[in-house]
Structure formats: C-alpha cells, structure tokens
Design a protein around this motif. Structure first.
Motif, mmCIF file in Angstrom:
data_model
loop_
_atom_site.group_PDB
_atom_site.id
_atom_site.type_symbol
_atom_site.label_atom_id
_atom_site.label_comp_id
_atom_site.label_asym_id
_atom_site.label_seq_id
_atom_site.Cartn_x
_atom_site.Cartn_y
_atom_site.Cartn_z
ATOM 1 N N ARG A 193 6.151 -3.490 -4.644
ATOM 2 C CA ARG A 193 6.036 -2.161 -5.237
ATOM 3 C C ARG A 193 5.608 -1.202 -4.132
ATOM 4 N NH1 ARG A 193 3.287 -5.578 -8.464
ATOM 5 N NH2 ARG A 193 1.268 -4.751 -7.759
ATOM 6 N N GLY A 195 4.960 2.792 -2.806
ATOM 7 C CA GLY A 195 4.726 4.193 -3.112
ATOM 8 C C GLY A 195 4.997 5.039 -1.878
ATOM 9 N N PRO A 240 0.678 0.356 -6.268
ATOM 10 C CA PRO A 240 1.589 -0.102 -5.209
ATOM 11 C C PRO A 240 0.991 -1.265 -4.423
ATOM 12 C CG PRO A 240 0.388 1.818 -4.457
ATOM 13 C CD PRO A 240 -0.031 1.581 -5.896
#
Length: 325
Positions: A193, A195, A240
């Motif tokens: 994940r 960001g 994130p």
C-alpha cells in the motif's frame, strides 16, 4: 519516429514557435527534455544526448549565430495560452515560478518580479523553460538490481534519490512507486500500500484527482498537497506501508519523513544534491542522515543518460552537526 512533443503541449505553443518546432524526434539526439525560451536570445531544444538551437526555418543547428531569436512577448504569450487567457488564475503558481501542465509537464518561468503577500510574484515573463515529463516504465529495474546485489531487497527499503536537476529523479521515483505498488514477485517482494504526495502533479499527472500515469494498483495519491502535511495525512488516514514524494528540502519535510519512519512506514523520496557530501551540507536534510532514515541513498547523474546510477550508499549515517545536538 516519435512525435517531438505531446499534442497537448504543442497546442500551447504560440504560432510563430509552433510552426518552427520539428514534428518528429531527430535521429541520434534522444528524447526532448526541455524547450528553453528567452526574449532576445536563441530558442534551445535540450535532448537527452545533446542540445540544439532552432534556426528561422525550423532546422536544428549548433551555431547560435544562425539561430532564430525569440521576439518580444513570446514568453508572455506562451503563458497566456497556458492560462487560457486568465493569468490571474495562476497567481499561486506565479509566486512559485512554475506552472504544472496536464500530463505532469512543467513550465518554469523567470523575468521581472514585484512584491506580493507571499514574497514576490512574476509580473513580466521574459524567460521560460518547458520541461517534458516522460513516463518510462521499467526505469527502476537497474536500480532494483543494484539494491538486490547489496542485500537491500527484499524487503522494500527506504530510499532517498538524489541528483542535480535533469538527472531523472522524478522519472525513477514514478517507476519505483509503480513497482512497489504492483509488487516484484521475481524479487520476492509483495505489492505494498503506497501513499504518494504529488505536490506539483508531476509524478502521477492527476486530472481531477485521478492518476494519468501508471503508479500502481495499490497507490493512493494526494494531488497538489504540501509534502510535509500530505505525508502525515496519508500515514494517519490511509494505512500505507510506503509513502513517497518528490523533492524534499525543508526542515518541515525532514520532520515528516522522520515521523513516517518512526510510525513504521517505509519512505521513498528525492532531493537535489550531486553527492552524499552535498546532501549532508543541506541543513534541512542533514538530520535525516544523522537519524539513519534510509536504507540507501542513490546518487543519480545525467550522463550518459538521465537516471544513470552514479553511486549507491547503503545505510548512510553522518553524525549530526553541533547545531542539531
């Protein structure tokens, strides 16, 4: 042969410039990186391999004496076309000295400034530098190979990419974000994940918040957010595993990077510096080296092409100067 300019950029050029700029990339010079204008001086095209001037017929030349000289008002007319007739709408960008165009391209500006509430703004534009953003899928592979050779991958490391302007930092950052988000199964790295804080819309090239460039299936983008504020917002709200942003430089940026690391989040950032020593000499960024914020600092160069890895410094640590003790 490929088009020299994306259609969206060519359509912004004033007619007297557009009809002289070649349609196709010339052989042997590489891709166009910058189109540089200045009133009373030759128009220059900077390619990955060399630079050339435009002559009055639109041919490329190395002889400045043969070059076409930009007339009065050319840069201002370019800005008017970019602003679609309303320069006032670009007030904030003019205070910063650049305008980000659709697709992540950037128009840098210089000229006469006047005082404003934010310090100063450009009142008369007499020079412009049109930097062409190019998405280069696969640009990160050689760096990933080097990281793996140094035992820094897997897992995905925290990285700082440094280099002078035009050394390919943003292009490499974009592809690293994509690879981290997609995952690298051949390198035993699962997708993460991510960001991304894209303050100038140059990395993801968002339109209405939706990325136009390939930044990966697990990447959340904060478009046009300030770097330090955006990094902390993503850490708090989007969970994130990696946060990324382009061109950090201030103490505020450095604090945000350190806070992300202390929260257990990996970081991927870029900065202007030609070497580890130059990086350590920047007061705003030196604490990052003192606190061992990165698994590696990667120094990039422009030759033989932008994105060339000049040096890789694993786990750099430079003790804090007295003012940081």
């Amino acid at each position: 042969m490929r088009p020299l300019l994306p259609p969206s950029v060519r359509n912004l050029l004033p007619l007297e410039l557009e009809r002289r700029v070649p349609l196709q990339e010339p052989p042997g010079l590489g891709a166009l990186v910058e189109l540089r204008l200045g009133e009373g001086r030759p128009v220059e095209l900077c390619f990955t391999g060399a630079s050339r001037f435009l002559d009055p017929s639109g041919e490329l030349t190395t002889d400045a004496a043969r070059a076409w000289i930009a007339g009065d008002g050319l840069c201002q007319r370019l800005l008017q076309r970019v602003a679609q007739g309303s320069v006032y709408a670009l007030e904030e960008e003019l205070c910063q000295g650049f305008v980000t165009l659709p697709g992540g391209h950037r128009l840098g500006l210089a000229g006469q400034v006047v005082a404003s509430e934010r310090g100063h703004r450009l009142a008369q534009v007499t020079a412009a530098n049109l930097r062409i953003a190019r998405e280069l899928v696969g640009a990160a592979e050689l760096l990933l190979d080097s990281l793996q050779d140094h035992g820094l991958l897997p897992p995905w490391p925290s990285l700082l990419l440094v280099g002078p302007p035009g050394s390919g930092k943003t292009t490499l950052l974009r592809d690293l974000v994509r690879r981290a988000s997609e995952g690298c199964p051949e390198r035993q790295v699962e997708g993460m994940r991510v960001g991304l804080v894209d303050e100038r819309s140059e990395v993801a090239a968002c339109h209405r918040g939706v990325p136009r460039n390939r930044v990966g299936p697990r990447t959340d983008v904060l478009d046009r957010a300030r770097k330090a504020v955006g990094l902390m917002q993503l850490v708090r709200t989007m969970d994130p595993q990696l946060v990324a942003t382009d061109e950090i430089g201030s103490e505020e940026d450095a604090r945000a990077v350190l806070e992300a690391r202390e929260a257990g989040v990996a970081v991927l950032v870029t900065a202007h510096a030609g070497s580890l020593e130059e990086l350590a000499a920047r007061p705003g960024l030196q604490p990052l080296l003192a606190h061992r914020a990165f698994e590696a600092v990667c120094v990039l160069g422009r030759h033989p092409r932008p994105g060339t890895l000049v040096a890789l410094h694993p786990r750099p640590h430079i003790p804090a100067r007295s003012e940081y003790l």
